[in-house]
Design a protein around this motif. Structure first.
Motif, PDB file in Angstrom:
ATOM      1  N   LEU A 696       0.821  -1.211   0.000  1.00  0.00           N
ATOM      2  CA  LEU A 696       0.000   0.000   0.000  1.00  0.00           C
ATOM      3  C   LEU A 696       0.854   1.261   0.000  1.00  0.00           C
ATOM      4  CD1 LEU A 696      -2.731  -1.154   2.536  1.00  0.00           C
ATOM      5  CD2 LEU A 696      -3.108  -0.643   0.115  1.00  0.00           C
ATOM      6  N   LEU A 697       2.033   1.174   0.614  1.00  0.00           N
ATOM      7  CA  LEU A 697       2.927   2.328   0.669  1.00  0.00           C
ATOM      8  C   LEU A 697       3.648   2.580  -0.657  1.00  0.00           C
ATOM      9  CD1 LEU A 697       4.664   1.864   4.152  1.00  0.00           C
ATOM     10  CD2 LEU A 697       3.166   3.757   3.500  1.00  0.00           C
ATOM     11  N   ASN A 698       3.801   1.536  -1.468  1.00  0.00           N
ATOM     12  CA  ASN A 698       4.701   1.640  -2.613  1.00  0.00           C
ATOM     13  C   ASN A 698       4.056   1.410  -3.976  1.00  0.00           C
ATOM     14  OD1 ASN A 698       7.669   1.834  -1.448  1.00  0.00           O
ATOM     15  ND2 ASN A 698       6.547   0.414  -0.136  1.00  0.00           N
ATOM     16  N   THR A 699       2.733   1.442  -4.030  1.00  0.00           N
ATOM     17  CA  THR A 699       2.037   1.288  -5.314  1.00  0.00           C
ATOM     18  C   THR A 699       1.007   2.397  -5.471  1.00  0.00           C
ATOM     19  OG1 THR A 699       0.442  -0.229  -4.292  1.00  0.00           O
ATOM     20  CG2 THR A 699       2.336  -1.216  -5.393  1.00  0.00           C
ATOM     21  N   PRO A 700       0.622   2.708  -6.719  1.00  0.00           N
ATOM     22  CA  PRO A 700      -0.407   3.735  -6.943  1.00  0.00           C
ATOM     23  C   PRO A 700      -1.719   3.367  -6.253  1.00  0.00           C
ATOM     24  CG  PRO A 700       0.699   3.155  -8.994  1.00  0.00           C
ATOM     25  CD  PRO A 700       1.159   2.175  -7.983  1.00  0.00           C
ATOM     26  N   ASN A 701      -2.534   4.375  -5.964  1.00  0.00           N
ATOM     27  CA  ASN A 701      -3.751   4.178  -5.163  1.00  0.00           C
ATOM     28  C   ASN A 701      -4.710   3.129  -5.712  1.00  0.00           C
ATOM     29  OD1 ASN A 701      -2.966   6.028  -3.262  1.00  0.00           O
ATOM     30  ND2 ASN A 701      -3.957   7.762  -4.268  1.00  0.00           N
ATOM     31  N   ALA A 702      -4.857   3.058  -7.021  1.00  0.00           N
ATOM     32  CA  ALA A 702      -5.857   2.141  -7.587  1.00  0.00           C
ATOM     33  C   ALA A 702      -5.279   0.786  -7.980  1.00  0.00           C
ATOM     34  CB  ALA A 702      -6.514   2.787  -8.799  1.00  0.00           C
ATOM     35  N   ALA A 703      -3.966   0.617  -7.809  1.00  0.00           N
ATOM     36  CA  ALA A 703      -3.324  -0.620  -8.283  1.00  0.00           C
ATOM     37  C   ALA A 703      -3.722  -1.814  -7.424  1.00  0.00           C
ATOM     38  CB  ALA A 703      -1.806  -0.459  -8.259  1.00  0.00           C
ATOM     39  N   PRO A 704      -4.029  -2.948  -8.056  1.00  0.00           N
ATOM     40  CA  PRO A 704      -4.319  -4.155  -7.273  1.00  0.00           C
ATOM     41  C   PRO A 704      -3.050  -4.663  -6.596  1.00  0.00           C
ATOM     42  CG  PRO A 704      -4.385  -4.636  -9.629  1.00  0.00           C
ATOM     43  CD  PRO A 704      -4.162  -3.166  -9.500  1.00  0.00           C
ATOM     44  N   LEU A 705      -3.214  -5.358  -5.485  1.00  0.00           N
ATOM     45  CA  LEU A 705      -2.081  -5.914  -4.750  1.00  0.00           C
ATOM     46  C   LEU A 705      -2.150  -7.434  -4.815  1.00  0.00           C
ATOM     47  CD1 LEU A 705      -2.112  -3.635  -1.578  1.00  0.00           C
ATOM     48  CD2 LEU A 705      -0.569  -3.476  -3.522  1.00  0.00           C
ATOM     49  N   ARG A 706      -1.000  -8.068  -5.038  1.00  0.00           N
ATOM     50  CA  ARG A 706      -0.945  -9.531  -5.107  1.00  0.00           C
ATOM     51  C   ARG A 706       0.166 -10.040  -4.203  1.00  0.00           C
ATOM     52  NH1 ARG A 706      -2.749  -7.746 -10.003  1.00  0.00           N
ATOM     53  NH2 ARG A 706      -4.597  -8.869 -10.796  1.00  0.00           N
ATOM     54  N   VAL A 707      -0.217 -10.859  -3.248  1.00  0.00           N
ATOM     55  CA  VAL A 707       0.708 -11.376  -2.241  1.00  0.00           C
ATOM     56  C   VAL A 707       0.678 -12.901  -2.277  1.00  0.00           C
ATOM     57  CG1 VAL A 707       1.217 -11.498   0.238  1.00  0.00           C
ATOM     58  CG2 VAL A 707       0.390  -9.354  -0.761  1.00  0.00           C
ATOM     59  N   ILE A 708       1.843 -13.511  -2.113  1.00  0.00           N
ATOM     60  CA  ILE A 708       1.927 -14.964  -1.988  1.00  0.00           C
ATOM     61  C   ILE A 708       2.332 -15.297  -0.555  1.00  0.00           C
ATOM     62  CG2 ILE A 708       3.094 -17.058  -2.760  1.00  0.00           C
ATOM     63  CD1 ILE A 708       3.491 -15.792  -5.442  1.00  0.00           C
ATOM     64  N   LYS A 709       1.650 -16.269   0.043  1.00  0.00           N
ATOM     65  CA  LYS A 709       1.923 -16.664   1.429  1.00  0.00           C
ATOM     66  C   LYS A 709       2.270 -18.150   1.457  1.00  0.00           C
ATOM     67  CE  LYS A 709      -0.242 -16.759   6.042  1.00  0.00           C
ATOM     68  NZ  LYS A 709       0.840 -16.153   6.812  1.00  0.00           N
ATOM     69  N   SER A 710       3.283 -18.519   2.233  1.00  0.00           N
ATOM     70  CA  SER A 710       3.803 -19.886   2.213  1.00  0.00           C
ATOM     71  C   SER A 710       2.892 -20.886   2.908  1.00  0.00           C
ATOM     72  CB  SER A 710       5.193 -19.932   2.855  1.00  0.00           C
ATOM     73  OG  SER A 710       5.119 -19.523   4.214  1.00  0.00           O
ATOM     74  N   ILE A 711       2.078 -20.449   3.878  1.00  0.00           N
ATOM     75  CA  ILE A 711       1.168 -21.347   4.582  1.00  0.00           C
ATOM     76  C   ILE A 711      -0.250 -20.777   4.493  1.00  0.00           C
ATOM     77  CG2 ILE A 711       2.979 -22.146   6.150  1.00  0.00           C
ATOM     78  CD1 ILE A 711       1.769 -20.328   8.320  1.00  0.00           C
ATOM     79  N   PHE A 712      -1.225 -21.468   5.104  1.00  0.00           N
ATOM     80  CA  PHE A 712      -2.610 -21.001   5.031  1.00  0.00           C
ATOM     81  C   PHE A 712      -2.812 -19.733   5.861  1.00  0.00           C
ATOM     82  CE2 PHE A 712      -2.261 -24.227   8.352  1.00  0.00           C
ATOM     83  CZ  PHE A 712      -2.724 -23.540   9.473  1.00  0.00           C
ATOM     84  N   MET A 713      -3.751 -18.907   5.423  1.00  0.00           N
ATOM     85  CA  MET A 713      -4.101 -17.702   6.173  1.00  0.00           C
ATOM     86  C   MET A 713      -4.912 -18.079   7.408  1.00  0.00           C
ATOM     87  SD  MET A 713      -5.375 -14.991   3.284  1.00  0.00           S
ATOM     88  CE  MET A 713      -5.506 -13.641   4.442  1.00  0.00           C
ATOM     89  N   CYS A 714      -4.632 -17.415   8.515  1.00  0.00           N
ATOM     90  CA  CYS A 714      -5.473 -17.613   9.699  1.00  0.00           C
ATOM     91  C   CYS A 714      -6.752 -16.783   9.525  1.00  0.00           C
ATOM     92  CB  CYS A 714      -4.732 -17.211  10.963  1.00  0.00           C
ATOM     93  SG  CYS A 714      -4.421 -15.430  11.115  1.00  0.00           S
ATOM     94  N   ARG A 715      -7.768 -17.097  10.319  1.00  0.00           N
ATOM     95  CA  ARG A 715      -9.050 -16.407  10.150  1.00  0.00           C
ATOM     96  C   ARG A 715      -8.954 -14.920  10.489  1.00  0.00           C
ATOM     97  NH1 ARG A 715     -12.879 -19.596  14.188  1.00  0.00           N
ATOM     98  NH2 ARG A 715     -11.473 -21.293  13.644  1.00  0.00           N
ATOM     99  N   ASP A 716      -8.034 -14.558  11.409  1.00  0.00           N
ATOM    100  CA  ASP A 716      -7.904 -13.144  11.765  1.00  0.00           C
ATOM    101  C   ASP A 716      -7.371 -12.338  10.579  1.00  0.00           C
ATOM    102  OD1 ASP A 716      -7.710 -10.882  13.780  1.00  0.00           O
ATOM    103  OD2 ASP A 716      -5.636 -11.013  13.087  1.00  0.00           O
ATOM    104  N   CYS A 717      -6.323 -12.853   9.934  1.00  0.00           N
ATOM    105  CA  CYS A 717      -5.758 -12.136   8.785  1.00  0.00           C
ATOM    106  C   CYS A 717      -6.765 -12.053   7.645  1.00  0.00           C
ATOM    107  CB  CYS A 717      -4.478 -12.822   8.313  1.00  0.00           C
ATOM    108  SG  CYS A 717      -3.086 -12.614   9.458  1.00  0.00           S
ATOM    109  N   HIS A 718      -7.534 -13.108   7.486  1.00  0.00           N
ATOM    110  CA  HIS A 718      -8.551 -13.123   6.439  1.00  0.00           C
ATOM    111  C   HIS A 718      -9.587 -12.021   6.689  1.00  0.00           C
ATOM    112  CE1 HIS A 718     -11.984 -14.710   4.066  1.00  0.00           C
ATOM    113  NE2 HIS A 718     -11.037 -15.172   3.269  1.00  0.00           N
TER     114      HIS A 718
END
Length: 757
Positions: A696-718
Motif C-alpha cells: 500500500l505504501l509503494n504502489t499507486p492508489n488504484a493498483a491491485p495488490l498480489r501477495v503470496i503466502k507460504s502457509i494457510f491464512m489464519c481467520r484473523d488475517c482473512h
C-alpha cells in the motif's frame, strides 16, 4: 496417384507366398561426390574441370551437359539446402538428357523431393519412371511416412504388391513405421505375422521397426521381445529399446539396457545418450546423468545441442543450477530448444524447491531467461509460451503475463490450444477472471480442456452461476466433459451451497457420462456440507458412498467441526487423519491447534512426538510481494526491512481504521519447541499483513495488490484483509498454500472458507 483406390487401414495384405525366394536386401550403390567432371558445351567441345554448386546450376541453364554421376552430389546439395526450387532446376536438366533412363539417379531424385517435403513432385517422378525396382517403391513409401502421410505409404505398398514387386526387409520396416504413425495395431500385426512366417524377424532393420512399433502402441513387453530376437543388434536397436522403456514408464529398465549396451562394446550415438539422459531426468538420477555427461565429453558429443540441452535440463531438474548455467554460458550457438530447456528447467525447479521463496526465485530466473531470449532475436514457440505462462501463474505475475499475452497475439500462437489453455490458467491463478474470460472468448477453437479451465476458474473465483452456465453451454456445443470438468462444476455448487444441484450433477456424471467418481468429486460434496454446517450429512455421505477419505477430506472435516463447535466429531476426524501419517507439516499444525484449544495436553504431546518421528520440517510463515519486478519478502514480526518503521506505522493505522469499521483482532494458540503450555500469540504482525502494508505504501492508489503466502491464512488475517479491501477500494489477491483469495469491497472469493482454519 489419383487413380489409386482408397486403402482401409484394417484391410488384409496379400503378400507374395514365395517371398523367401527373392532377395531380402538391396544395397544402394555408393554415391560419388566428384567435382571434376567432363562438361560438353553447345558447340560440341568438352573439357574436364571442377565446378561448385552455383556454377553448375548456371551451366545447366546454358545447356551444358554433364555425366550421369554428377547429378547425385548436386541433388545431395539440394537436400542439404532443403531447396525444392533448385532440385527442380536439376530435374529439368535431367529430363533434357538421357539421364532420365538412369534408374538410380531418378530414384535419388524421388528421395530429394521427399526430403524437401514435396511429395507431389516425388510422386510425379515415380509415376514417370520408365521402369521401377524395389528401391524406387521403398523410397516413395519412406517419403510419405517421413512427411506424415502414412496412409498413402500403405497404399503404395499395396500397389507395389499388385505390380509384382517383392518387399525387402527395409521395405517392411518402412511399412511398420507407417503402421506406428497410424497407430494401427491390426495392420501392424498383419505385417508382424508375415515377418514371423518367413522367419525374418531376426533381421536388424525389421527388428528395430517392430520394437518401435510396439513401443509407440504402449506394448513394452512385445517391443522388448522384438529387440531380443534381433541377431545382430546395432546402436539403433539398443537406442530403440532404451527409448521404448522411457516412453512406457520403465526408466530404470531402460538404464539397465544401457548398461548392457556398454558391456557389449557398442558405441552409443548422440540419440542413445539423449534417450538415456531423458531417463535420468525421469528418475532424477543425478549420479548416472553426471556419468553420461563425462561419457559425452569422452566421445566428443558435447558439440551436439540435443545432448547439451538434455544435460542442462537434468541439472536444472535436480537443482544443480550452477552446473546448468556453466553449460549455458559456454554454449556459443543457441537453438530454441536450448532456451526452452532453461526456461522449462527453472519452471520445474519451482516444483522441487525446498520452500516457496526458493520457488519464487527460480520463477523469476525463468522470466529473466525469457527476456534474454527475446533480446537474442530468436522467436519463442508454443512450448516457450506455455512454459513461461505457467511460471507467471505460479508467481502471480499478472503484469508480465499480460505482456506475454500481447506477444502471443503478435506471434500468431493464440489459436494454439496449449497456449490458450496456459493463458487462461495464468489469468485465473493470478485472480483476474475478467481477463481470463476475455481470452476465452477470443479463442477460435475451444477444446474440452479449454472449457474445463474456464469453468474451474469461475468456480475458484466464487462465480458459481457463471461456472454452471458455461458448463451447460459446453454441453450444448457437443463437447463431452471429463472427470476434471465435473470437479469444477461440483466445486461451483459447493461455493454457492447448492446441495440439490450438486447431487444432481453428481448423478449426471455417473449415469449420463459413465464417469466413476474419484476422491476430488467426494471432496467437493463434503466441502459443501461442511460450509453449510451440515456435518452429520458429510459423515453420512462418506458411509453411503463407501470410500476411504484422504488427508484433505479429513482435514476439511476436522476444521469444519472445530469451526462449527462439534468437537467430538472433530476429534474423530483428527484421529483418522493422524492414522494416515500425513507428510504435510500444516496438517499436523491444524491437529495440534485443535487439541490445544480443547486443552487436551496428552494429545498435544502425542502429536508433537509424531511430528518428531516423521522428521517434519518446521512450519515457516513467509509472504512476499513483487513491485516493479523486485521481490520483497516478510516473516511474522519482521523488522529487518529497511523501511520497517514506515511499514509498522502504516499497519497500525490500518488496524485502527479497520477496528472503527467493526474489525476485532483474534489471538492464535501456539506451541513452541520444549513448551507444552497453552500460549497465545498476537496475529497483528503476521507476514501477509506486513507485505500488504508495504504494498500500500509503494504502489499507486488504484493498483491491485498480489501477495503470496507460504502457509494457510489464519481467520484473523482473512477478516483483516476484507476490511482493508473495503477501506482502500483496492483489489487484493492473496494466494496461500490452500487456495486463492480475491478480496473486493469487503468480500472474498473463497466464500469465507478461510474461517474454518
Amino acid at each position: 496417384m489419383a487413380s489409386l483406390p482408397s486403402v482401409a487401414v484394417a484391410r488384409t495384405l496379400q503378400l507374395d507366398p514365395d517371398f523367401r525366394k527373392h532377395p531380402t536386401t538391396e544395397k544402394s550403390p555408393s554415391i560419388s561426390y566428384q567435382r571434376n567432371q567432363t562438361l560438353t558445351h553447345l558447340d560440341g567441345s568438352s573439357e574436364k574441370r571442377s565446378v561448385d554448386f552455383r556454377e553448375a546450376l548456371s551451366m545447366m541453364k546454358e545447356g551444358t551437359k554433364f555425366e550421369s554421376s554428377y547429378y547425385v552430389p548436386l541433388l545431395q546439395e539440394c537436400i542439404n539446402k532443403n531447396s525444392v526450387s533448385e532440385a527442380q532446376i536439376v530435374h529439368g536438366h535431367i529430363m533434357k538428357t538421357v539421364t532420365q533412363e538412369d534408374l538410380f539417379v531418378m530414384t535419388f531424385l524421388i528421395n530429394v523431393y521427399a526430403k524437401c517435403g514435396s511429395m507431389e513432385n516425388a510422386q510425379k517422378v515415380f509415376d514417370n519412371l520408365l521402369r521401377r525396382n524395389i528401391v524406387s517403391w521403398t523410397t516413395l513409401m519412406t517419403g510419405y511416412v517421413q512427411n506424415s502421410q502414412p496412409e498413402i505409404a500403405i497404399q503404395i505398398f499395396q500397389e507395389m504388391l499388385e505390380a509384382g514387386a517383392y518387399p525387402t526387409n527395409y521395405t517392411l520396416g518402412t511399412a511398420l513405421n507407417a503402421c506406428s504413425s497410424l497407430y494401427s495395431v491390426m495392420l501392424g500385426k498383419q505385417f508382424h505375422a508375415y515377418i514371423i512366417k518367413y522367419q525374418i524377424d531376426f533381421d536388424t532393420s525389421v527388428g528395430n521397426a517392430l520394437c518401435s512399433f510396439y513401443s509407440k502402441l504402449g506394448n513394452l513387453e512385445s517391443a522388448i521381445k522384438a529387440f531380443q530376437r534381433i541377431r545382430e543388434k546395432n546402436v539403433i536397436s539398443w537406442t530403440a529399446v532404451i527409448s521404448a522403456c522411457g516412453d512406457n514408464g520403465e526408466a530404470a529398465r531402460g538404464l539397465r539396457f544401457f548398461a548392457q549396451l556398454l558391456t557389449e562394446d557398442i558405441m552409443p550415438n548422440e540419440f542413445t545418450l539423449t534417450s538415456v539422459l531423458s531417463l535420468c531426468c525421469t528418475m532424477l538420477s543425478l549420479g548416472v546423468g553426471a556419468q553420461i555427461h563425462s561419457l559425452s565429453i569422452k566421445l566428443d558429443y558435447m558439440s551436439s545441442l540435443p545432448i547439451k540441452n538434455s544435460i542442462m535440463y537434468l541439472y536444472l531438474k535436480c537443482g544443480c543450477i550452477s552446473q546448468a548455467e556453466k553449460l549455458f554460458d559456454k554454449t556459443e550457438t543457441f537453438s530454441l530448444v536450448t532456451w526452452n530447456a532453461m526456461i522449462s528447467g527453472h519452471s520445474q525447479m519451482m516444483d522441487f524447491a525446498e520452500d516457496d521463496l526458493s520457488a519464487y526465485r527460480s520463477g523469476c530466473e525463468a522470466l529473466n531467461i525469457f527476456f534474454k531470449l527475446n533480446q537474442s532475436g530468436m522467436k519463442p514457440d508454443l512450448f516457450t509460451f506455455s512454459s513461461i505462462l505457467t511460471v507467471c501463474s505460479r508467481l502471480v505475475a499478472v503484469e508480465q503475463g499480460e505482456q506475454i499475452h500481447a506477444q502471443i497475439i503478435k506471434s500468431g500462437f493464440l489459436s494454439e490450444v496449449v497456449v490458450g489453455t496456459a493463458l487462461i490458467n495464468m489469468y485465473n491463478k493470478c485472480g483476474s477472471i475478467e481477463k481470463a474470460t476475455k481470452a476465452f472468448v477470443e479463442m477460435d477453437t475451444r477444446t474440452m480442456i479449454l472449457w474445463t479451465s474456464m469453468i474451474t476458474g469461475f468456480s475458484q473465483h466464487g462465480q458459481s452461476q457463471q461456472a454452471l452456465q458455461l458448463f451447460e453451454d459446453m454441453r450444448l456445443a457437443g463437447v463431452r466433459p471429463n472427470q476434471i470438468t465435473f470437479v469444477g462444476v461440483l466445486s461451483a455448487c459447493s461455493h454457492a451451497g447448492m446441495v440439490k444441484e450438486a447431487l444432481s450433477y453428481f448423478e449426471m456424471m455417473q449415469k449420463v457420462y459413465k464417469i466413476r467418481p474419484v476422491m476430488d468429486h467426494f471432496a467437493c460434496l463434503i466441502d459443501m456440507f461442511v460450509r453449510l454446517g451440515r456435518l452429520n450429512e458429510a459423515f453420512d455421505f462418506i458411509k453411503k458412498n463407501d470410500f476411504e477419505p484422504n488427508e484433505f477430506i479429513w482435514s476439511l472435516l476436522m476444521a469444519g467441526c472445530r469451526s462449527h463447535g462439534n468437537l467430538e466429531l472433530g476429534f474423530y476426524a483428527a484421529e483418522q487423519l493422524l492414522k494416515l501419517k500425513p507428510k504435510d507439516t500444516e496438517t499436523y499444525v491444524l491437529v495440534l491447534n485443535m487439541y490445544l484449544s480443547a486443552g487436551r495436553w496428552k494429545d498435544v504431546s502425542r502429536v508433537r512426538k509424531m511430528m518428531k518421528e516423521e522428521k517434519l520440517k518446521k512450519l515457516h510463515d513467509w509472504s512476499w510481494i513483487s513491485i516493479k519486478n523486485k521481490v520483497y519478502s516478510f516473516k511474522p514480526n519482521d523488522k529487518s526491512h529497511f523501511r520497517s518503521a514506515d511499514i509498522y506505522k502504516s499497519l497500525e493505522n490500518l488496524l485502527d481504521q479497520a477496528k472503527s469499521l467493526g474489525y476485532e483482532s483474534l489471538e492464535t494458540l501456539e506451541v513452541t519447541d520444549g513448551d507444552e503450555e497453552k500460549t497465545y500469540s498476537s496475529t497483528a504482525y503476521h507476514s501477509e499483513k506486513l507485505a500488504l502494508a508495504f504494498g500500500l505504501l509503494n504502489t499507486p492508489n488504484a493498483a491491485p495488490l498480489r501477495v503470496i503466502k507460504s502457509i494457510f491464512m489464519c481467520r484473523d488475517c482473512h477478516n483483516f484483509v476484507k476490511f482493508i479491501s473495503l477501506l482502500t477500494a483496492r483489489e487484493i489477491v492473496i494466494r496461500d498454500s490452500k487456495r486463492l483469495h480475491k478480496f473486493v469491497n469487503g468480500h472474498c472469493s473463497c466464500g469465507e472458507f478461510s474461517g474454518l482454519f
